[in-house]
Structure formats: C-alpha cells, structure tokens
Design an enzyme around this catalytic site. Structure first.
Site, mmCIF file in Angstrom:
data_model
loop_
_atom_site.group_PDB
_atom_site.id
_atom_site.type_symbol
_atom_site.label_atom_id
_atom_site.label_comp_id
_atom_site.label_asym_id
_atom_site.label_seq_id
_atom_site.Cartn_x
_atom_site.Cartn_y
_atom_site.Cartn_z
ATOM 1 N N GLY A 28 -39.102 -11.753 -0.784
ATOM 2 C CA GLY A 28 -38.850 -12.349 0.686
ATOM 3 C C GLY A 28 -37.690 -12.400 1.064
ATOM 4 N N THR A 56 -43.787 -8.180 -3.279
ATOM 5 C CA THR A 56 -44.442 -9.432 -3.286
ATOM 6 C C THR A 56 -44.771 -9.829 -1.839
ATOM 7 O OG1 THR A 56 -42.466 -10.605 -2.604
ATOM 8 C CG2 THR A 56 -42.495 -10.373 -4.916
ATOM 9 N N HIS A 94 -50.099 -5.328 -14.500
ATOM 10 C CA HIS A 94 -48.597 -5.564 -14.517
ATOM 11 C C HIS A 94 -48.415 -4.958 -15.850
ATOM 12 C CE1 HIS A 94 -50.762 -9.150 -16.075
ATOM 13 N NE2 HIS A 94 -49.807 -9.158 -17.071
ATOM 14 N N ALA A 111 -34.247 -16.069 -3.366
ATOM 15 C CA ALA A 111 -34.004 -17.173 -4.141
ATOM 16 C C ALA A 111 -35.228 -17.610 -4.924
ATOM 17 C CB ALA A 111 -33.483 -18.441 -3.273
ATOM 18 N N THR A 113 -37.419 -15.884 -6.251
ATOM 19 C CA THR A 113 -37.981 -15.041 -7.351
ATOM 20 C C THR A 113 -36.844 -15.154 -8.377
ATOM 21 O OG1 THR A 113 -39.016 -13.457 -6.070
ATOM 22 C CG2 THR A 113 -38.483 -12.392 -8.254
ATOM 23 N N ASN A 146 -29.303 -16.222 2.402
ATOM 24 C CA ASN A 146 -28.617 -16.906 3.471
ATOM 25 C C ASN A 146 -27.500 -17.675 2.782
ATOM 26 O OD1 ASN A 146 -27.808 -19.977 4.318
ATOM 27 N ND2 ASN A 146 -28.350 -18.644 6.446
ATOM 28 N N ARG A 178 -22.454 -10.154 8.088
ATOM 29 C CA ARG A 178 -23.369 -10.848 9.078
ATOM 30 C C ARG A 178 -24.651 -10.781 8.744
ATOM 31 N NH1 ARG A 178 -23.354 -12.413 14.337
ATOM 32 N NH2 ARG A 178 -24.962 -11.940 15.538
ATOM 33 N N CYS A 181 -29.746 -14.496 10.089
ATOM 34 C CA CYS A 181 -29.676 -15.596 11.218
ATOM 35 C C CYS A 181 -28.480 -15.787 12.075
ATOM 36 C CB CYS A 181 -29.790 -16.734 10.237
ATOM 37 S SG CYS A 181 -28.379 -16.934 8.925
ATOM 38 N N MET A 189 -27.219 -8.473 0.923
ATOM 39 C CA MET A 189 -27.336 -7.412 -0.308
ATOM 40 C C MET A 189 -26.469 -6.661 -0.344
ATOM 41 S SD MET A 189 -30.893 -5.435 -1.215
ATOM 42 C CE MET A 189 -30.654 -4.164 -0.204
HETATM 43 C C1 LIG Z 1 -30.414 -8.464 6.483
HETATM 44 C C2 LIG Z 1 -29.138 -7.470 6.219
HETATM 45 C C3 LIG Z 1 -29.765 -6.541 5.286
HETATM 46 C C4 LIG Z 1 -28.617 -6.977 7.570
HETATM 47 O O1 LIG Z 1 -27.533 -6.101 7.011
HETATM 48 C C5 LIG Z 1 -28.139 -8.574 5.580
HETATM 49 O O2 LIG Z 1 -27.723 -9.340 6.454
HETATM 50 C C6 LIG Z 1 -28.663 -9.106 4.427
HETATM 51 O O3 LIG Z 1 -28.712 -8.461 3.236
HETATM 52 N N1 LIG Z 1 -28.892 -10.447 4.521
HETATM 53 C C7 LIG Z 1 -29.325 -11.394 3.398
HETATM 54 C C8 LIG Z 1 -30.428 -12.016 3.735
HETATM 55 C C9 LIG Z 1 -30.417 -12.736 4.695
HETATM 56 O O4 LIG Z 1 -29.616 -12.443 5.729
HETATM 57 N N2 LIG Z 1 -31.295 -13.721 4.880
HETATM 58 C C10 LIG Z 1 -31.823 -14.631 5.808
HETATM 59 C C11 LIG Z 1 -31.291 -15.485 6.802
HETATM 60 S S1 LIG Z 1 -29.451 -15.458 7.008
#
Ligand SMILES: CC(C)(CO)[C@@H](O)C(=O)NCCC(=O)N/C=C\S
Length: 215
Positions: A28, A56, A94, A111, A113, A146, A178, A181, A189
């Site tokens: 998620g 998931t 599974h 977070a 998982t 985040n 970036r 959010c 990632m």
């Molecule tokens: C979403 C993506 C792949 C765009 O390049 C990158 O920002 C990322 O892995 N973000 C981590 C997940 C995230 O942002 N969480 C949610 C709230 S901040």
C-alpha cells in the site's frame, strides 16, 4: 483450480529449461505505480525470467486493473486464495507460490507490511507467502513511505528485527526525493534500475540454491 495448478513446479522440467522464477509483490504505497516500469526493466535484463505478482488489497488502489491486464503477468490477490481453496485437497495458493518462486521482491514495501513481517503476522496472501518462505532463499524488501513514517522509531526497530530474525531478507533502502504528498525527503522507493538488477541476481541465486537442494 486450473489457474492455481500452474504454480506447481513442472514435473521433469530440468533446471536448464527454465528461467529464474521471481515473485514480485506490491503493497500500500504510492510507489506501487512503478510496477509496470519494474517489470519492463527486469524483462529487458533477463527475457527468460518467469514473473508472478502478488498485490495486497491496499496496493490495488494504485494499480488500475486494465494497466495490470496489459502487463501480461499473473497478478494474484487475496481473493484468489479464497477462490482456489474450497475443500481439503485443493491447492493452497500461498504454499503453491512459496514452492514456485526462487526469490521474492517486495517493491514497494509499505510501513504496514514491514511491521507485519517483523512480528510474524500473516493475514493476507503476501504475508502468508513470506511467513512460509524458506530460510535458504532470498527476499528483497524495498521500503517506500512518507518521510515522517520512515523516521518513526518503529521503522528502524522493525528493520533491525527482520535483519536479525530473517538473515535471508535484505533491504534496498529508500532515497530522498519528492514524495507523493509534495514533501521532499527520505522515503521514496529506490530507483527501479537498482531494484531490477538486484531482483535478477537474487532470483538466479535462489534458482541455483533450489537446484542444489533438489539434487
Ligand atoms: C511516489 C514516487 C514513486 C514518485 O516518484 C516516490 O515519491 C515514492 O516512492 N514515494 C514514496 C511513497 C510516498 O510518496 N508516500 C506517500 C505520501 S508522501
């Protein structure tokens, strides 16, 4: 039922006749949107790779079903577990997936998982595969969340616990970028190119280990 039998290892298939079997998993995190890119990258590196995806239920918010259809890869969901087991003797999805895969790559690892793995929880298809996963075969975890979530003390505690209890599980840490959010900070990632390269390395390693174990 026919669908799940396809996970069973093919009788008599010698090891040279098959590519590495990689189980990819999404959870998620918004980073699940990168799944098509990851699949493309992995297939470019090793066209013989056999792929299956476990998503998931939280992850499905980020993956449109028609996009998944176009991926040309089996995507298994929690409901597939329930659809395929009706009575004793029916395959247990599974376990079928656990026996089929040479390695598992969770990209992105959310977070929730991370916490489940660190505490041995197994309440969905993905965590049941990981809970049953052999100690000898590799798993790669790619956290994505985040920055505030990543900096929560539970993240390092859960990560450390997994490294101690499950030494065959490894992490590809998130990077500063970036975020979905609008914040900029650690939690994005890792680059798909890095994950794809490591995914194939561990899948080939897992395949070699299984061949050695199976004799
Ligand atoms: C979403 C993506 C792949 C765009 O390049 C990158 O920002 C990322 O892995 N973000 C981590 C997940 C995230 O942002 N969480 C949610 C709230 S901040």
């Amino acid at each position: 039922l026919q669908r799940t039998n396809e996970h069973a290892t093919k009788e008599g298939g010698n090891s040279l006749s098959r590519g590495p079997r990689l189980l990819l998993a999404t959870t998620g995190s918004v980073a699940s949107i990168k799944l098509p890119l990851l699949i493309k990258e992995i297939r470019q590196l090793e066209p013989r790779v056999e792929l299956k995806v476990v998503s998931t239920d939280s992850s499905t918010h980020f993956l449109s079903s028609d996009e998944l259809e176009s991926l040309n890869v089996p995507v298994l969901r929690d409901k597939d577990e329930w659809d395929s087991w009706k009575r004793m003797g029916d395959p247990v999805l599974h376990i079928e997936l656990r026996n089929w895969a040479d390695a598992v790559v969770v990209a992105p690892l959310d977070a929730n998982t991370l916490a489940k793995i660190a505490n041995g929880l197994c309440d969905n298809l993905l965590t049941c595969v990981l809970r049953a996963w052999p100690a000898s075969l590799p798993v790669v975890l790619c956290p994505a969340m985040n920055t505030a979530m990543y900096q929560n003390p539970f993240t390092s505690r859960h990560t450390q616990t997994i490294k101690e209890v499950l030494p065959n599980f490894e992490f590809i840490d998130p990077v500063s970028k970036r975020l979905a959010c609008g914040d900029t900070g650690v939690g994005a990632m890792a680059p798909v190119s890095i994950i794809a390269e490591r995914a194939l390395e561990v899948a080939k390693k897992g395949m070699a280990i299984k061949e050695h174990e199976e004799g």
